[in-house]
Design a protein around this motif. Structure first.
Motif, PDB file in Angstrom:
ATOM      1  N   MET A  77       0.731  -1.079   0.040  1.00 55.12           N
ATOM      2  CA  MET A  77       0.060  -0.107   0.087  1.00 55.12           C
ATOM      3  C   MET A  77       0.787   1.102   0.073  1.00 55.12           C
ATOM      4  O   MET A  77       2.042   1.244   0.727  1.00 55.12           O
ATOM      5  CB  MET A  77      -1.000   0.018   1.257  1.00 55.12           C
ATOM      6  N   LYS A  78       0.330   2.377  -0.774  1.00 65.98           N
ATOM      7  CA  LYS A  78       1.062   3.553  -0.662  1.00 65.98           C
ATOM      8  C   LYS A  78       1.059   4.313   0.910  1.00 65.98           C
ATOM      9  O   LYS A  78       0.170   4.139   1.583  1.00 65.98           O
ATOM     10  CB  LYS A  78       0.418   4.558  -1.745  1.00 65.98           C
ATOM     11  N   GLU A  79       2.299   4.760   1.281  1.00 69.83           N
ATOM     12  CA  GLU A  79       2.463   5.088   2.648  1.00 69.83           C
ATOM     13  C   GLU A  79       1.414   6.228   3.072  1.00 69.83           C
ATOM     14  O   GLU A  79       0.714   6.066   4.042  1.00 69.83           O
ATOM     15  CB  GLU A  79       3.900   5.873   2.628  1.00 69.83           C
ATOM     16  N   ALA A  80       0.906   7.016   2.037  1.00 68.67           N
ATOM     17  CA  ALA A  80      -0.051   8.331   2.370  1.00 68.67           C
ATOM     18  C   ALA A  80      -1.498   7.417   2.578  1.00 68.67           C
ATOM     19  O   ALA A  80      -2.006   8.049   3.765  1.00 68.67           O
ATOM     20  CB  ALA A  80      -0.307   8.980   1.201  1.00 68.67           C
ATOM     21  N   LEU A  81      -1.583   6.257   2.223  1.00 67.20           N
ATOM     22  CA  LEU A  81      -2.923   5.730   2.272  1.00 67.20           C
ATOM     23  C   LEU A  81      -3.025   4.929   3.599  1.00 67.20           C
ATOM     24  O   LEU A  81      -3.577   5.035   4.530  1.00 67.20           O
ATOM     25  CB  LEU A  81      -3.218   4.716   1.166  1.00 67.20           C
ATOM     26  N   VAL A  82      -1.586   4.306   4.039  1.00 68.48           N
ATOM     27  CA  VAL A  82      -1.412   3.523   5.122  1.00 68.48           C
ATOM     28  C   VAL A  82      -1.504   4.709   6.312  1.00 68.48           C
ATOM     29  O   VAL A  82      -2.446   4.324   7.487  1.00 68.48           O
ATOM     30  CB  VAL A  82      -0.195   3.218   5.240  1.00 68.48           C
ATOM     31  N   THR A  83      -1.107   5.870   6.371  1.00 69.55           N
ATOM     32  CA  THR A  83      -1.345   6.929   7.293  1.00 69.55           C
ATOM     33  C   THR A  83      -2.757   7.427   7.344  1.00 69.55           C
ATOM     34  O   THR A  83      -3.233   7.464   8.608  1.00 69.55           O
ATOM     35  CB  THR A  83      -0.262   8.085   6.727  1.00 69.55           C
ATOM     36  N   ALA A  84      -3.385   7.444   6.358  1.00 74.13           N
ATOM     37  CA  ALA A  84      -4.776   7.947   6.413  1.00 74.13           C
ATOM     38  C   ALA A  84      -5.802   6.934   6.932  1.00 74.13           C
ATOM     39  O   ALA A  84      -6.547   7.202   7.877  1.00 74.13           O
ATOM     40  CB  ALA A  84      -5.221   8.366   4.980  1.00 74.13           C
ATOM     41  N   VAL A  85      -5.366   5.802   6.786  1.00 76.14           N
ATOM     42  CA  VAL A  85      -6.210   4.484   7.272  1.00 76.14           C
ATOM     43  C   VAL A  85      -5.930   4.401   8.816  1.00 76.14           C
ATOM     44  O   VAL A  85      -6.821   4.196   9.661  1.00 76.14           O
ATOM     45  CB  VAL A  85      -5.981   3.116   6.651  1.00 76.14           C
ATOM     46  N   ASN A  86      -4.625   4.591   9.185  1.00 75.01           N
ATOM     47  CA  ASN A  86      -4.335   4.585  10.659  1.00 75.01           C
ATOM     48  C   ASN A  86      -5.159   5.673  11.239  1.00 75.01           C
ATOM     49  O   ASN A  86      -5.630   5.599  12.446  1.00 75.01           O
ATOM     50  CB  ASN A  86      -2.635   4.737  10.690  1.00 75.01           C
ATOM     51  N   ASP A  87      -5.112   6.891  10.592  1.00 78.39           N
ATOM     52  CA  ASP A  87      -5.874   8.041  11.452  1.00 78.39           C
ATOM     53  C   ASP A  87      -7.337   7.828  11.303  1.00 78.39           C
ATOM     54  O   ASP A  87      -7.936   8.243  12.265  1.00 78.39           O
ATOM     55  CB  ASP A  87      -5.585   9.158  10.534  1.00 78.39           C
ATOM     56  N   GLN A  88      -7.786   7.026  10.291  1.00 79.46           N
ATOM     57  CA  GLN A  88      -9.169   6.657  10.604  1.00 79.46           C
ATOM     58  C   GLN A  88      -9.457   5.651  11.699  1.00 79.46           C
ATOM     59  O   GLN A  88     -10.551   5.780  12.454  1.00 79.46           O
ATOM     60  CB  GLN A  88      -9.629   6.084   9.127  1.00 79.46           C
ATOM     61  N   VAL A  95       0.237  -1.087  11.228  1.00 78.07           N
ATOM     62  CA  VAL A  95      -0.468  -0.568  12.007  1.00 78.07           C
ATOM     63  C   VAL A  95      -0.061   0.111  13.102  1.00 78.07           C
ATOM     64  O   VAL A  95       0.915  -0.128  13.843  1.00 78.07           O
ATOM     65  CB  VAL A  95      -1.395  -1.724  12.882  1.00 78.07           C
ATOM     66  N   SER A  96      -0.322   1.459  13.151  1.00 80.56           N
ATOM     67  CA  SER A  96       0.169   2.254  14.339  1.00 80.56           C
ATOM     68  C   SER A  96      -0.952   3.235  15.101  1.00 80.56           C
ATOM     69  O   SER A  96      -1.626   4.003  14.589  1.00 80.56           O
ATOM     70  CB  SER A  96       1.066   3.406  13.447  1.00 80.56           C
ATOM     71  N   LEU A  97      -1.190   2.775  16.413  1.00 81.11           N
ATOM     72  CA  LEU A  97      -2.080   3.037  17.213  1.00 81.11           C
ATOM     73  C   LEU A  97      -1.620   4.394  17.857  1.00 81.11           C
ATOM     74  O   LEU A  97      -0.761   4.653  18.423  1.00 81.11           O
ATOM     75  CB  LEU A  97      -2.709   1.888  18.087  1.00 81.11           C
ATOM     76  N   LYS A  98      -2.829   5.352  17.791  1.00 84.65           N
ATOM     77  CA  LYS A  98      -2.439   6.410  18.505  1.00 84.65           C
ATOM     78  C   LYS A  98      -3.163   6.882  19.704  1.00 84.65           C
ATOM     79  O   LYS A  98      -4.211   6.303  19.995  1.00 84.65           O
ATOM     80  CB  LYS A  98      -2.622   7.882  17.380  1.00 84.65           C
ATOM     81  N   SER A 128      -5.440   4.976  -6.931  1.00 87.48           N
ATOM     82  CA  SER A 128      -6.023   3.767  -7.594  1.00 87.48           C
ATOM     83  C   SER A 128      -5.938   2.460  -6.715  1.00 87.48           C
ATOM     84  O   SER A 128      -5.482   1.614  -7.276  1.00 87.48           O
ATOM     85  CB  SER A 128      -5.189   3.367  -8.866  1.00 87.48           C
ATOM     86  N   ASP A 129      -6.239   2.695  -5.361  1.00 85.28           N
ATOM     87  CA  ASP A 129      -6.357   1.679  -4.624  1.00 85.28           C
ATOM     88  C   ASP A 129      -7.464   0.916  -4.680  1.00 85.28           C
ATOM     89  O   ASP A 129      -8.407   1.196  -3.802  1.00 85.28           O
ATOM     90  CB  ASP A 129      -5.601   2.113  -3.260  1.00 85.28           C
TER      91      ASP A 129
END
Ligand code: OFO
Length: 169
Positions: A1-12, A67-70, A111-112
């Motif tokens: 997965m693209k890094e920006a998407l991984v970050t956005a999903v972790n934020d969600q 996965v990065s829990l905040k 395009s994911d």
């Protein structure tokens, strides 16, 4: 997965857990007001939000992403009446809807297709979540903040089936 998407999903994931925390705090306030039905409804909502967070969590694991829990912020669960409480629920769900839509746009830009497919479920879920909150606001606007109407509405809301049962349907 693209890094920006991984970050956005972790934020969600964090946003869903914050939603869960908010509804649990609101449930406690309803218990204090001797409204066990509304308390139960909000507690089931808490469970649903945990399930939402876990959908995103499981998705990252399946995609071999990090996965990065905040930290989860302390919820603002102060309200003067049940009507105000459900106005807060609607406002919060609108906020979550806008986040889901932004995430959908990002997934489309990158395009994911797998993430877009997952998000389709959330887009539909948000329609239902906002509708549920609006229905409660409409009912509370009619019955007011006390008396037999509120007693009956509380009983009706308490009849909600649990999130685990709903998920299995
Ligand atoms: Fe209340 O909704 Fe999650 O996404």
């Amino acid at each position: 997965m693209k890094e920006a998407l991984v970050t956005a999903v972790n934020d969600q994931i964090n946003a869903e857990l914050e939603s869960a925390y908010l509804y649990l705090a609101m449930s406690a306030r309803m218990e204090e007001r001797n409204l066990p039905g509304l308390a139960r409804w909000l507690k089931i909502q808490w469970e649903e939000e945990i399930a939402h967070a876990m959908k995103f969590y499981d998705f990252l694991i399946q995609r071999d992403a990090h996965v990065s829990l905040k930290a989860i912020a302390q919820p603002e669960a102060t309200f003067d009446s049940p009507l105000e409480a459900f106005r807060m629920v609607l406002e919060h769900e609108r906020h979550i809807t806008s986040r889901i839509w932004e995430l959908s746009e990002l997934a489309a830009d990158e395009s994911d297709y797998a993430l877009q497919s997952l998000l389709k479920w959330f887009v539909d879920e948000q329609v239902e979540e906002e509708d549920n909150a609006r229905a409660a606001i409409d009912a509370l606007s009619l019955v007011g903040d006390s008396g037999p109407g509120l007693f009956l509405f509380d009983r009706e809301m308490g009849a909600r089936t649990d999130a685990g049962q709903a998920a299995a349907e």
